[in-house]
Design a protein around this motif. Structure first.
Motif, PDB file in Angstrom:
ATOM      1  N   ALA A 102       0.825  -1.211   0.000  1.00 21.48           N
ATOM      2  CA  ALA A 102       0.000   0.000   0.000  1.00 21.48           C
ATOM      3  C   ALA A 102       0.857   1.257   0.000  1.00 21.48           C
ATOM      4  CB  ALA A 102      -0.928  -0.008   1.216  1.00 21.48           C
ATOM      5  N   GLU A 103       2.013   1.197   0.632  1.00 26.13           N
ATOM      6  CA  GLU A 103       2.914   2.357   0.728  1.00 26.13           C
ATOM      7  C   GLU A 103       3.811   2.506  -0.499  1.00 26.13           C
ATOM      8  OE1 GLU A 103       4.900   1.426   4.323  1.00 26.13           O
ATOM      9  OE2 GLU A 103       3.122   1.793   5.582  1.00 26.13           O
ATOM     10  N   ARG A 121     -10.982  -5.561  -0.509  1.00 26.75           N
ATOM     11  CA  ARG A 121     -11.406  -4.159  -0.406  1.00 26.75           C
ATOM     12  C   ARG A 121     -10.233  -3.212  -0.659  1.00 26.75           C
ATOM     13  NH1 ARG A 121     -14.516  -5.423   4.734  1.00 26.75           N
ATOM     14  NH2 ARG A 121     -16.660  -5.844   4.065  1.00 26.75           N
ATOM     15  N   ARG A 122      -9.062  -3.599  -0.199  1.00 29.02           N
ATOM     16  CA  ARG A 122      -7.886  -2.716  -0.307  1.00 29.02           C
ATOM     17  C   ARG A 122      -7.126  -2.892  -1.619  1.00 29.02           C
ATOM     18  NH1 ARG A 122      -3.878  -3.394   4.557  1.00 29.02           N
ATOM     19  NH2 ARG A 122      -2.988  -1.496   3.645  1.00 29.02           N
ATOM     20  N   PHE A 123      -7.126  -4.132  -2.163  1.00 29.10           N
ATOM     21  CA  PHE A 123      -6.255  -4.449  -3.282  1.00 29.10           C
ATOM     22  C   PHE A 123      -7.019  -5.238  -4.347  1.00 29.10           C
ATOM     23  CE2 PHE A 123      -3.786  -4.468   0.691  1.00 29.10           C
ATOM     24  CZ  PHE A 123      -2.870  -3.464   0.427  1.00 29.10           C
ATOM     25  N   VAL A 124      -6.317  -5.551  -5.439  1.00 27.54           N
ATOM     26  CA  VAL A 124      -6.839  -6.496  -6.423  1.00 27.54           C
ATOM     27  C   VAL A 124      -5.924  -7.721  -6.417  1.00 27.54           C
ATOM     28  CG1 VAL A 124      -7.911  -4.756  -7.864  1.00 27.54           C
ATOM     29  CG2 VAL A 124      -5.544  -5.432  -8.306  1.00 27.54           C
ATOM     30  N   LYS A 240      -4.689  -1.260  -6.698  1.00 27.30           N
ATOM     31  CA  LYS A 240      -5.765  -1.096  -7.676  1.00 27.30           C
ATOM     32  C   LYS A 240      -5.423  -0.097  -8.782  1.00 27.30           C
ATOM     33  CE  LYS A 240      -9.543  -2.288  -4.507  1.00 27.30           C
ATOM     34  NZ  LYS A 240     -10.819  -1.857  -3.905  1.00 27.30           N
ATOM     35  N   ASP A 241      -4.262   0.550  -8.677  1.00 26.95           N
ATOM     36  CA  ASP A 241      -3.959   1.630  -9.615  1.00 26.95           C
ATOM     37  C   ASP A 241      -3.209   1.164 -10.869  1.00 26.95           C
ATOM     38  OD1 ASP A 241      -1.545   0.986  -8.510  1.00 26.95           O
ATOM     39  OD2 ASP A 241      -1.089   2.980  -7.711  1.00 26.95           O
ATOM     40  N   ASP A 242      -3.056  -0.166 -11.060  1.00 24.73           N
ATOM     41  CA  ASP A 242      -2.289  -0.659 -12.208  1.00 24.73           C
ATOM     42  C   ASP A 242      -2.980  -1.871 -12.826  1.00 24.73           C
ATOM     43  OD1 ASP A 242      -0.368  -1.193 -14.084  1.00 24.73           O
ATOM     44  OD2 ASP A 242       1.318  -1.205 -12.686  1.00 24.73           O
ATOM     45  N   ARG A 247      -3.511  -7.700 -15.641  1.00 27.15           N
ATOM     46  CA  ARG A 247      -3.805  -8.417 -16.894  1.00 27.15           C
ATOM     47  C   ARG A 247      -2.572  -9.181 -17.377  1.00 27.15           C
ATOM     48  NH1 ARG A 247      -6.614  -3.589 -18.112  1.00 27.15           N
ATOM     49  NH2 ARG A 247      -4.877  -2.848 -19.401  1.00 27.15           N
ATOM     50  N   ALA A 248      -1.413  -8.571 -17.263  1.00 25.73           N
ATOM     51  CA  ALA A 248      -0.183  -9.223 -17.709  1.00 25.73           C
ATOM     52  C   ALA A 248       0.132 -10.440 -16.852  1.00 25.73           C
ATOM     53  CB  ALA A 248       0.974  -8.230 -17.676  1.00 25.73           C
ATOM     54  N   ILE A 249      -0.037 -10.319 -15.532  1.00 21.69           N
ATOM     55  CA  ILE A 249       0.260 -11.446 -14.634  1.00 21.69           C
ATOM     56  C   ILE A 249      -0.729 -12.576 -14.869  1.00 21.69           C
ATOM     57  CG2 ILE A 249       0.246 -12.168 -12.208  1.00 21.69           C
ATOM     58  CD1 ILE A 249       1.568  -9.528 -11.513  1.00 21.69           C
ATOM     59  N   ASP A 250      -1.995 -12.242 -15.077  1.00 22.04           N
ATOM     60  CA  ASP A 250      -2.992 -13.288 -15.356  1.00 22.04           C
ATOM     61  C   ASP A 250      -2.635 -14.044 -16.633  1.00 22.04           C
ATOM     62  OD1 ASP A 250      -4.484 -12.770 -13.107  1.00 22.04           O
ATOM     63  OD2 ASP A 250      -5.968 -11.519 -14.136  1.00 22.04           O
ATOM     64  N   TYR A 251      -2.231 -13.314 -17.656  1.00 24.84           N
ATOM     65  CA  TYR A 251      -1.823 -13.957 -18.904  1.00 24.84           C
ATOM     66  C   TYR A 251      -0.622 -14.873 -18.665  1.00 24.84           C
ATOM     67  CZ  TYR A 251       0.639 -14.620 -23.286  1.00 24.84           C
ATOM     68  OH  TYR A 251       1.315 -15.188 -24.338  1.00 24.84           O
ATOM     69  N   ALA A 252       0.371 -14.394 -17.914  1.00 20.64           N
ATOM     70  CA  ALA A 252       1.575 -15.181 -17.662  1.00 20.64           C
ATOM     71  C   ALA A 252       1.252 -16.443 -16.871  1.00 20.64           C
ATOM     72  CB  ALA A 252       2.608 -14.338 -16.923  1.00 20.64           C
ATOM     73  N   LEU A 253       0.393 -16.337 -15.878  1.00 18.27           N
ATOM     74  CA  LEU A 253       0.047 -17.511 -15.076  1.00 18.27           C
ATOM     75  C   LEU A 253      -0.615 -18.583 -15.939  1.00 18.27           C
ATOM     76  CD1 LEU A 253      -1.286 -15.865 -11.781  1.00 18.27           C
ATOM     77  CD2 LEU A 253       0.769 -17.284 -12.020  1.00 18.27           C
TER      78      LEU A 253
END
Length: 275
Positions: A102-103, A121-124, A240-242, A247-253
């Motif tokens: 977060a920081e 709630r805080r992240f994706v 959540k700001d990127d 999307r890139a990590i999901d594709y790679a996984l």
């Protein structure tokens, strides 16, 4: 740290044995073959900082040679290689990982923490790459591939007091005789002494026990994956700001599953599958 080092030696020894003898291990698949993700646009060069912990084998730990490794760590490295990224993987205390993300001290958490509503709630989160099953463990002579309600009727089951597994037994298997213990070692002692006929606990912890049990113990029945009790699963966690990073990590996984990299890493770090 000493416990992590001992488990690291166990994992490396087991991995060597598996390299000599073809394994028969259940490898979980979290990807729907009907859904195919497009390769993301490369975009400008970037350095991605992964944050993890170094004391939780088999997911992230310090190997005997001092190197940071583990299933989540090597999966993160493989993601970076697949996408052509320059990445760093930094070890921090587990309880500081989300705040560090977060920081802005990193872009991705690669610690094996179960997703929860507060985390979402805080992240994706990326696509799931692991789930934490619960399993029944018993002595080798008592093992059976199927374990139904009838076979557990009135059976003595050791369980860690206050755990999610105890809550599951209390709610969904009240017909079993629970034998609460203050720790996993205490529950295991109850099984070995005959006070309990089964031990019900976290599947990953039990798989590590099995890897060092020299055939004394065995799983009974299959994995339990009820998310209400055992969590939604494990994923890479991002701010959540990127959205392009997710999307890139999901594709790679998905690509790492398709090309067999996921399976190779799984066999390396799970000499006995918790599934």
């Amino acid at each position: 740290m000493l416990r992590a080092l001992a488990l690291a030696v166990l994992l490396l020894t087991a991995a060597t044995a598996l390299a000599q003898e073809p394994p028969r291990i259940a490898i979980p698949n979290f990807w729907d073959p009907r859904i195919r993700l497009d390769r993301p646009e490369p975009g400008p060069p970037r350095v991605v900082r992964f944050l993890t912990d170094d004391d939780y084998p088999p997911f992230h730990f310090t190997a005997p040679d001092g190197a940071l490794t583990g299933f989540s760590v090597e999966l993160a490295r493989s993601v970076c290689e697949k996408l052509g990224w320059t990445c760093t993987i930094q070890a921090r205390r587990f309880d500081t990982l989300l705040d560090s993300l977060a920081e802005g001290r990193g872009e991705v958490v690669a610690g094996a923490m179960n997703l929860t509503v507060p985390i979402r709630r805080r992240f994706v989160a990326s696509h799931l790459y692991f789930r934490n099953p619960a399993r029944f463990l018993t002595t080798r002579g008592n093992a059976r591939p199927e374990l139904d309600v009838e076979s557990l009727q009135g059976r003595r089951v050791a369980v860690v007091a206050g755990s999610a597994q105890e809550a599951f037994l209390e709610a969904l298997m009240p017909f079993a005789q629970r034998r609460p213990a203050p720790s996993l070692n205490g529950a295991l002692a109850s099984l070995r002494s005959g006070d309990a006929e089964y031990l019900f606990a976290d599947g990953v912890s039990l798989s590590l026990l099995l890897a060092s049990s020299q055939g004394e113990l065995a799983f009974a029945g299959g994995p339990y994956l009820e998310s209400t009790y055992f969590g939604e699963g494990v994923a890479f966690i991002l701010r959540k700001d990127d959205p392009a990073l997710k999307r890139a990590i999901d594709y790679a996984l998905q690509s790492l599953w398709d090309d067999g990299t996921y399976a190779r890493l799984y066999l390396r770090f799970f000499p006995v599958s918790p599934f």
